[in-house]
Design a protein around this motif. Structure first.
Motif: not given
Length: 327
Positions: A82-85, A110-117
């Motif tokens: 993931a990334g933006e949005n 998870a890569l980048s904001s994939g952690t938030y997912i």
């Protein structure tokens, strides 16, 4: 492991706005392993998206996938890219699929904001994780039960997370080493012309001490004191006292090395935090104002507009909200 052992399987879930750099670094590590002189197939992989359609990265590049969401194989490792949005891209369908697939007990990354997912899906509560430094503040504000590490990648049991970008390469080389030993990982690193793979403990951003414009130890300490006191800012006199200088001496240091006053520098880093929170969370402007140490909403708004050209309320409305709770 014998040469006849089956290849390890990976599935990459691509979400709109993902980082092509982070994804490519991770995938190429697996691909290069399969080009080892032994001619052995070490890895297999497939690309997934929610509906099976090509996914557009943050830079406009579209990547075709192999299929829509589908059940993972028993020993298949999943990586969320993931990334933006990221929040806007995490539909209820995706979160439900992640929860269901997590129950099989395989490794999940998870890569980048994939952690938030993964956090929205309820998969990393109490886990040590990392994400890109630009998103770290927002994630910590929204999910206090997650243990955020200032590292290029983190591993906690079957959960592994990366800051994204080139750090994805470090994380995957670490997995290659764990899967097949140092010889294969070193061979792949050499193919990447990556002669010094980093340990997970490496920090994401260039340290203040490494920046050529910052050499004075008193200045470094003052800058660190400011970074550590955003929500309850100190006065210039208090900062000067901590670093054993007079207020005038502190002002001279900032002018000499950074061409800015201590007060302006402090305001800048507080506003930077505010901008990240407005863009990446659903926090109100008032909550962001408090989180950045402003006692007056009007002072925060006036300073924000003077720095970024728009009022904070417009940033929150028109900016790309990253952490949109879709759980």
């Amino acid at each position: 492991m014998t040469d006849t052992a089956p290849a390890k399987e990976y599935a990459f879930l691509l979400l709109p706005g993902f980082s092509t750099l982070g994804f490519s670094c991770a995938l190429d590590a697996l691909s290069l392993a399969n080009h080892h002189p032994s001619r052995r197939e070490f890895y297999r992989w497939r690309l997934l998206s929610e509906h099976g359609h090509p996914v557009e990265a943050y830079n406009g590049v579209k990547i075709a996938v192999d299929s829509a969401l589908a059940p993972l194989n028993r020993n298949e490792t999943l990586i969320v890219c993931a990334g933006e949005n990221a929040g806007q891209s995490s539909s209820k369908t995706i979160l439900s699929w992640l929860r269901r697939e997590a129950r099989r007990g395989g490794d999940i990354g998870a890569l980048s904001s994939g952690t938030y997912i993964l956090a929205l899906a309820g998969l990393i509560g109490g886990k040590r994780v990392t994400t890109h430094w630009e998103y770290k503040t927002a994630l910590a504000e929204m999910l206090p039960d997650v243990i955020m590490e200032d590292a290029i990648f983190s591993v906690d049991g079957r959960i592994f997370t990366s800051a994204g970008g080139a750090a994805s390469m470090d994380m995957m080389l670490d997995r290659l080493r764990a899967d097949y030993g140092s010889d294969l990982a070193t061979w792949v690193a050499d193919q990447m012309i990556y002669t010094a793979p980093r340990a997970p403990s490496n920090t994401q951003r260039m340290s203040l001490q490494s920046r050529p414009e910052v050499r004075n130890p008193k200045l470094l300490l003052a800058m660190q004191v400011m970074e550590n006191n955003i929500e309850d800012p100190l006065t210039p006199d208090e900062i000067a006292s901590v670093v054993a200088l007079s207020t005038r001496q502190l002002e001279r240091l900032f002018a000499k090395y950074l061409s800015i006053s201590p007060k302006r520098y402090y305001l800048r880093i507080r506003l930077e935090k505010g901008r990240n929170l407005l863009r990446q969370t659903d926090l109100s402007v008032t909550d962001v104002c408090v989180a950045c140490g402003f006692k007056s909403l009007s002072h925060f708004s006036k300073s924000y507009r003077a720095t970024y050209g728009i009022p904070p309320g417009l940033e929150a409305t028109d900016g790309k909200v990253l952490w949109s709770d879709r759980a």
